[in-house]
Design an enzyme around this catalytic site. Sequence first.
Site, mmCIF file in Angstrom:
data_model
loop_
_atom_site.group_PDB
_atom_site.id
_atom_site.type_symbol
_atom_site.label_atom_id
_atom_site.label_comp_id
_atom_site.label_asym_id
_atom_site.label_seq_id
_atom_site.Cartn_x
_atom_site.Cartn_y
_atom_site.Cartn_z
ATOM 1 N N ASP A 1 0.819 -1.213 0.000
ATOM 2 C CA ASP A 1 0.000 0.000 0.000
ATOM 3 C C ASP A 1 0.854 1.264 0.000
ATOM 4 O O ASP A 1 0.319 2.372 -0.015
ATOM 5 C CB ASP A 1 -0.929 -0.005 1.228
ATOM 6 C CG ASP A 1 -1.997 1.079 1.188
ATOM 7 O OD1 ASP A 1 -2.537 1.333 0.104
ATOM 8 O OD2 ASP A 1 -2.273 1.681 2.245
ATOM 9 N N SER B 1 -6.913 5.164 -0.007
ATOM 10 C CA SER B 1 -7.220 3.830 -0.528
ATOM 11 C C SER B 1 -8.682 3.506 -0.263
ATOM 12 O O SER B 1 -9.204 3.745 0.830
ATOM 13 C CB SER B 1 -6.331 2.784 0.150
ATOM 14 O OG SER B 1 -4.963 3.084 -0.032
ATOM 15 N N GLN C 1 -5.690 -2.186 -6.606
ATOM 16 C CA GLN C 1 -6.219 -1.241 -5.630
ATOM 17 C C GLN C 1 -6.908 -0.085 -6.348
ATOM 18 O O GLN C 1 -6.474 0.329 -7.426
ATOM 19 C CB GLN C 1 -5.096 -0.673 -4.748
ATOM 20 C CG GLN C 1 -5.574 0.271 -3.652
ATOM 21 C CD GLN C 1 -4.420 0.785 -2.811
ATOM 22 O OE1 GLN C 1 -3.729 1.704 -3.214
ATOM 23 N NE2 GLN C 1 -4.220 0.195 -1.648
#
Length: 289
Positions: A206, A230, A280
């Site tokens: 991430d 996110s 993502q």
Amino acid sequence: MTNPAERLVDLLDLERIEVNIFRGRSPQESLQRVFGGQVAGQALVAAGRTTDGDRPVHSLHAYFLRPGRPGVPIVYQVERVRDGRSFTTRRVVAVQEGRTIFNLTASFHKPEPGFEHQLPMRREVPGPEELPTVADEVREHLGELPEALERMARRVPFDIRYVDRLRWTPAEIEGAEPRSAVWMRAVGPLGDDPLVHTCALTYASDMTLLDAVRIPIEPLWGPRGFDMASLDHAMWFHRPFRADEWFLYDQESPIATGGRGLARGRIYDLEGRLLVSVVQEGLFRKLGG
């Protein structure tokens, strides 16, 4: 602890407060929200600690529902959805101050034989030792790191080296494709527990993925014109690995529209073996309206 890798292992060592309930620390950082990779990594630890340990995780799917508050503990509640002959499924809800901030579903699979193929790693990528660290690139550009960045650099648990040099000006991003690649590895040993390495890489996944969305829009370094967060995160784990050994995170963004940007990444080891696939979506909002 002063070693960032040791701090990461400690961060992933959850307190078990009931059979299926765990509590994780959330360090007091100078961030507006808890880092998403931390929550995803801790949730995966909670899921893995309720399995027998003989089935590695092969996939996870997660949603970031609310921003977490730094410095406030997070409770992870695990639901044992399935214990089958080959697959184990767990659902995890992360709760902070009585509100759900994140949920995750993880599937674990007992390894079995089968055929193999993979997309090759892109060619002509310089090795990690040939590239400067992010901190060195910033020092080269600014002369020295600002004190806040110096403190942050000392705490980051991963050594990150961009394959393409950092871009600082609008002229440098003109015509740039939405692609990015970085070499990464933990800054110190993480021990021998495979689950810790999987969760550490989940944490790392991430850190830079949404860079690919931003590259055609604004320089990665310098003043930012967009706030980003996110929204969801999915990973597929293909082969065993160690997160304290070099891996290449090759990232691209197929589309950005409607205030959201999609990014996907492939993670390879030094030998070019595909280890992990990641997708993502992030929310992008222009600062100042």
